[in-house]
Motif scaffolding. Structure first.
Motif, PDB file in Angstrom:
ATOM      1  N   ASP A  92      40.478  38.312  37.594  1.00 25.32           N
ATOM      2  CA  ASP A  92      40.269  36.866  37.643  1.00 25.32           C
ATOM      3  C   ASP A  92      38.840  36.478  38.008  1.00 25.32           C
ATOM      4  N   PHE A  93      38.135  37.341  38.719  1.00 28.42           N
ATOM      5  CA  PHE A  93      36.750  37.098  39.096  1.00 28.42           C
ATOM      6  C   PHE A  93      35.890  36.816  37.859  1.00 28.42           C
ATOM      7  N   TYR A  94      36.196  37.463  36.743  1.00 28.67           N
ATOM      8  CA  TYR A  94      35.414  37.355  35.514  1.00 28.67           C
ATOM      9  C   TYR A  94      36.043  36.421  34.469  1.00 28.67           C
ATOM     10  N   ALA A  95      37.271  35.991  34.678  1.00 24.75           N
ATOM     11  CA  ALA A  95      38.058  35.331  33.624  1.00 24.75           C
ATOM     12  C   ALA A  95      37.393  34.079  33.058  1.00 24.75           C
ATOM     13  N   ASP A  96      36.936  33.179  33.908  1.00 25.71           N
ATOM     14  CA  ASP A  96      36.329  31.943  33.393  1.00 25.71           C
ATOM     15  C   ASP A  96      35.056  32.237  32.597  1.00 25.71           C
ATOM     16  N   GLU A  97      34.263  33.166  33.091  1.00 24.24           N
ATOM     17  CA  GLU A  97      33.021  33.522  32.396  1.00 24.24           C
ATOM     18  C   GLU A  97      33.327  34.167  31.042  1.00 24.24           C
ATOM     19  N   ILE A  98      34.320  35.041  31.003  1.00 20.90           N
ATOM     20  CA  ILE A  98      34.724  35.654  29.730  1.00 20.90           C
ATOM     21  C   ILE A  98      35.183  34.583  28.756  1.00 20.90           C
ATOM     22  N   GLU A  99      36.019  33.678  29.228  1.00 17.90           N
ATOM     23  CA  GLU A  99      36.524  32.618  28.345  1.00 17.90           C
ATOM     24  C   GLU A  99      35.378  31.767  27.804  1.00 17.90           C
ATOM     25  N   ASN A 100      34.506  31.291  28.676  1.00 20.65           N
ATOM     26  CA  ASN A 100      33.419  30.410  28.250  1.00 20.65           C
ATOM     27  C   ASN A 100      32.439  31.097  27.304  1.00 20.65           C
ATOM     28  N   ARG A 101      32.032  32.290  27.652  1.00 18.67           N
ATOM     29  CA  ARG A 101      31.005  32.955  26.843  1.00 18.67           C
ATOM     30  C   ARG A 101      31.545  33.484  25.518  1.00 18.67           C
ATOM     31  N   THR A 102      32.783  33.966  25.495  1.00 22.70           N
ATOM     32  CA  THR A 102      33.330  34.419  24.207  1.00 22.70           C
ATOM     33  C   THR A 102      33.565  33.232  23.275  1.00 22.70           C
ATOM     34  N   LYS A 103      33.935  32.075  23.825  1.00 24.27           N
ATOM     35  CA  LYS A 103      34.062  30.875  22.991  1.00 24.27           C
ATOM     36  C   LYS A 103      32.710  30.516  22.379  1.00 24.27           C
ATOM     37  N   ARG A 104      31.644  30.579  23.189  1.00 25.17           N
ATOM     38  CA  ARG A 104      30.297  30.274  22.680  1.00 25.17           C
ATOM     39  C   ARG A 104      29.855  31.265  21.606  1.00 25.17           C
ATOM     40  N   LEU A 105      30.371  32.490  21.687  1.00 17.65           N
ATOM     41  CA  LEU A 105      30.052  33.502  20.674  1.00 17.65           C
ATOM     42  C   LEU A 105      30.895  33.333  19.409  1.00 17.65           C
ATOM     43  N   GLY A 106      31.829  32.385  19.433  1.00 19.83           N
ATOM     44  CA  GLY A 106      32.623  32.090  18.251  1.00 19.83           C
ATOM     45  C   GLY A 106      33.981  32.760  18.212  1.00 19.83           C
ATOM     46  N   TYR A 107      34.384  33.412  19.293  1.00 18.59           N
ATOM     47  CA  TYR A 107      35.696  34.055  19.323  1.00 18.59           C
ATOM     48  C   TYR A 107      36.749  33.047  19.774  1.00 18.59           C
TER      49      TYR A 107
END
Length: 97
Positions: A10-25
């Motif tokens: 969970d420590f990384y979850a929000d960052e993973i969600e935000n950045r992968t969305k910006r990458l188009g995933y």
């Protein structure tokens, strides 16, 4: 087409969600609990072309490492993320009747 199941701390979850969305995933995000990786994990489901598997995996690693540089390391981190890859046979998005 592949289905990548990524179980992230969970420590990384929000960052993973935000950045992968910006990458188009595009992904589905599930809060998860249980004894597999203990509590405090989020599960992401990514539908991706086979040729994108290595790119997404490297992006996830980079996202976690960059986040640690900004926020510091989680003291009792047991994992950043773990991922599993599954063939997605019905990748059309249409329901199977």
């Amino acid at each position: 087409m592949k289905l990548m199941i990524c179980i992230a701390d969970d420590f990384y979850a929000d960052e993973i969600e935000n950045r992968t969305k910006r990458l188009g995933y595009r992904m589905t995000k599930l809060s998860s609990s249980g004894s597999f990786l203990r509590k405090g994990s989020t599960t992401f489901l990514f539908g991706i072309p086979e040729k994108e598997v290595d790119v997404l995996t490297e992006s996830l690693k980079s996202i976690c490492l960059d986040y640690e540089k900004k926020k510091g390391k989680k003291e009792e981190r047991t994992h950043r993320f773990i991922s599993f890859l599954i063939d997605a046979k019905n990748a059309s998005g249409l329901p199977v009747l």
